[in-house]
Scaffold this active site. Structure first.
Site, PDB file in Angstrom:
ATOM      1  N   GLY A  79       0.819  -1.210   0.000  1.00 58.31           N
ATOM      2  CA  GLY A  79       0.000   0.000   0.000  1.00 58.31           C
ATOM      3  C   GLY A  79       0.853   1.260   0.000  1.00 58.31           C
ATOM      4  O   GLY A  79       0.520   2.258  -0.647  1.00 58.31           O
ATOM      5  N   SER A 207      -3.671  -3.076  -0.663  1.00 59.30           N
ATOM      6  CA  SER A 207      -2.554  -3.851  -0.136  1.00 59.30           C
ATOM      7  C   SER A 207      -3.033  -5.258   0.215  1.00 59.30           C
ATOM      8  O   SER A 207      -4.071  -5.416   0.864  1.00 59.30           O
ATOM      9  CB  SER A 207      -2.031  -3.146   1.124  1.00 59.30           C
ATOM     10  OG  SER A 207      -1.058  -3.929   1.748  1.00 59.30           O
ATOM     11  N   CYS A 334       1.493   1.641  12.678  1.00 60.66           N
ATOM     12  CA  CYS A 334       2.740   2.160  12.131  1.00 60.66           C
ATOM     13  C   CYS A 334       3.320   3.228  13.053  1.00 60.66           C
ATOM     14  O   CYS A 334       4.514   3.437  13.086  1.00 60.66           O
ATOM     15  CB  CYS A 334       2.509   2.741  10.749  1.00 60.66           C
ATOM     16  SG  CYS A 334       1.415   1.738   9.766  1.00 60.66           S
TER      17      CYS A 334
HETATM   18  N1  PLP Z   1      -2.679   3.076   3.764  1.00 60.96           N
HETATM   19  C1  PLP Z   1      -3.423   2.724   4.813  1.00 60.96           C
HETATM   20  C2  PLP Z   1      -4.754   3.383   5.035  1.00 60.96           C
HETATM   21  C3  PLP Z   1      -2.976   1.754   5.711  1.00 60.96           C
HETATM   22  O1  PLP Z   1      -3.721   1.406   6.754  1.00 60.96           O
HETATM   23  C4  PLP Z   1      -1.703   1.149   5.478  1.00 60.96           C
HETATM   24  C5  PLP Z   1      -1.141   0.176   6.433  1.00 60.96           C
HETATM   25  O2  PLP Z   1      -1.374   0.241   7.623  1.00 60.96           O
HETATM   26  C6  PLP Z   1      -0.974   1.545   4.342  1.00 60.96           C
HETATM   27  C7  PLP Z   1      -1.489   2.521   3.511  1.00 60.96           C
HETATM   28  C8  PLP Z   1       0.362   0.955   4.028  1.00 60.96           C
HETATM   29  O3  PLP Z   1       0.191  -0.346   3.463  1.00 60.96           O
HETATM   30  P1  PLP Z   1       1.422  -1.374   3.401  1.00 60.96           P
HETATM   31  O4  PLP Z   1       1.633  -1.884   4.786  1.00 60.96           O
HETATM   32  O5  PLP Z   1       0.972  -2.461   2.458  1.00 60.96           O
HETATM   33  O6  PLP Z   1       2.592  -0.628   2.866  1.00 60.96           O
END
Ligand code: PLP
Length: 395
Positions: A79, A207, A334
């Site tokens: 993502g 993702s 995160c």
């Molecule tokens: N966007 C959103 C809304 C997310 O919740 C996340 C992951 O927590 C991401 C992007 C990032 O995705 P990825 O972990 O596949 O890089």
């Protein structure tokens, strides 16, 4: 002790059918899709099948015949890369038309940090405020647009508070002006219906690991005709838009996960979490004094519960829950580990103290009512214990 996982927004367990489908592509069907021999063509065929499965999830064909096409899917490493590709790709390809980008104040760091980078490269970024539920207002988007605006990016649903944004309405405002529109649908794919044509977006990120697929693979939907600069330089993979040998097993798993996710949305399976979600929300608010729900009460992901519990630290609650075998999160996965209060909770108007007392439970396919009952039994006792020790608690 039986462990209870209520952090499905952070990641999901890979579905056994996904693992099974991926298996042969590690050591038996291991070819490079760019090779012209049979090993390569076997792998290429598998990648192209997965592309069809992913396009069906994002752009299902309508009775009108309108649907997505496989050329509109670019596989990425997840993502984050899909979001970065959308923002940087559109920004750099359209610099000649303008340098203004509008995003909401509650975007994932994959968008906000990328905006920080673009700002250093001369782009102007407007962070659109949201209301106390986390909703962006189409009227505010309209007011923020200038003749230099080249891209608007508003997430489909927020990963922390679960609020679902009015993307179709915002799209009307954005498309009226001929501006590109991106949405981060990482948290919605497999949970609520997804259709790039109904949403009216030009770019959409997803993702695999958020929908019971493997980690490290995702996709960016890029509507035909969108001017986008390539993201990685090297070979000519992904129609010359993203260099690097494809993650074949990951992509195969993503395809199967997308197919299973679409089934779940179509047969109402994903909506089955709503009563469990609501039981957990109601139970917490009833059993724990001075607690409140964050995010919208109804425009909300079926699996998201986010509450603020006053006078206690989210981290302390998490550790105590973990000792009881319950996995949840505070703020976004995160950003946990940082002491900064969540930018999302601050954007919906919480003070830093209240933001620090937030807890997020996200439910998934394996969540049971017994698990929700266990949380409702354990959490009030944890809060009572912590409040008894807390200088923040009212005496
Ligand atoms: N966007 C959103 C809304 C997310 O919740 C996340 C992951 O927590 C991401 C992007 C990032 O995705 P990825 O972990 O596949 O890089």
């Amino acid at each position: 002790m039986k462990r209870i996982y209520l952090d499905y927004a952070a990641t999901t367990p890979t579905h056994p059918k996904v693992v099974e489908a991926m298996q042969p592509y590690f050591s038996d069907k291991f070819g490079n899709p760019s090779s012209i021999h049979s090993f390569g063509q076997e792998a290429k065929g598998a990648v192209e099948r997965a592309r069809e499965q992913v396009v069906r999830l994002l752009a299902p064909r309508h009775s009108s015949g309108q649907g997505g096409s496989v050329e509109e899917i670019v596989f990425t490493s997840g993502g984050t890369e899909a979001d970065n590709f959308a923002l940087e790709g559109v920004a750099f390809a359209n610099e000649g038309r303008g340098n203004h980008i509008i995003v909401s104040a509650v975007e994932h760091h994959a968008v906000t940090e990328c905006c920080g980078f673009l700002k250093k490269r001369g782009f102007k970024i407007t962070y659109l405020p949201v209301d106390r539920y986390g909703l962006a207002d189409p009227e505010d988007v309209k007011k923020a647009i200038t003749d230099k605006t080249i891209l608007v990016s508003i997430m489909h649903a927020n990963n922390e508070v679960g609020t679902i944004e009015p993307i179709a309405e915002i799209s009307k405002v954005v498309k009226e002006k001929g501006i590109y529109f991106h949405t981060d649908a990482v948290q919605t794919a497999g949970h609520i219906p997804l259709n790039v044509n109904e949403l009216g977006v030009d770019l959409l990120s997803i993702s695999a690991h958020k929908l019971y697929g493997p980690k490290g693979v995702g996709a960016l939907y890029v509507r035909k005709g969108t001017r986008i600069a390539r993201f990685l330089y090297g070979g000519g993979q992904e129609n010359n838009r993203r260099a690097s040998t494809e993650n074949v097993p990951g992509i195969v798993g993503f395809g199967v996960a997308a197919e299973l996710a679409l089934e779940d949305v179509n047969n109402g399976e994903s909506r089955k979490l709503i009563p469990l979600r609501d039981k957990l929300i109601k139970g917490i608010l009833e059993k724990i004094p001075d607690s409140q729900l964050n995010g919208h009460p109804t425009f909300r992901l079926p699996n998201n519960v986010n509450v603020t519990i006053k006078y206690v630290e989210g981290e302390s609650m998490l550790l105590n829950l973990d000792m009881e075998g319950i996995a949840a999160s505070t703020g976004s996965a995160c950003s946990s580990g940082s002491l900064e209060p969540s930018h999302v909770l601050m954007a919906i108007g919480l003070s830093p103290e209240l933001a620090h007392g937030s807890l997020r439970f996200t439910l998934g396919r394996l969540t049971t009512e017994e698990e929700i009952d266990k949380v409702l039994m354990v959490l009030p006792k944890i809060v009572e214990k912590l409040r008894a020790m807390s200088p923040l608690a009212r005496k």
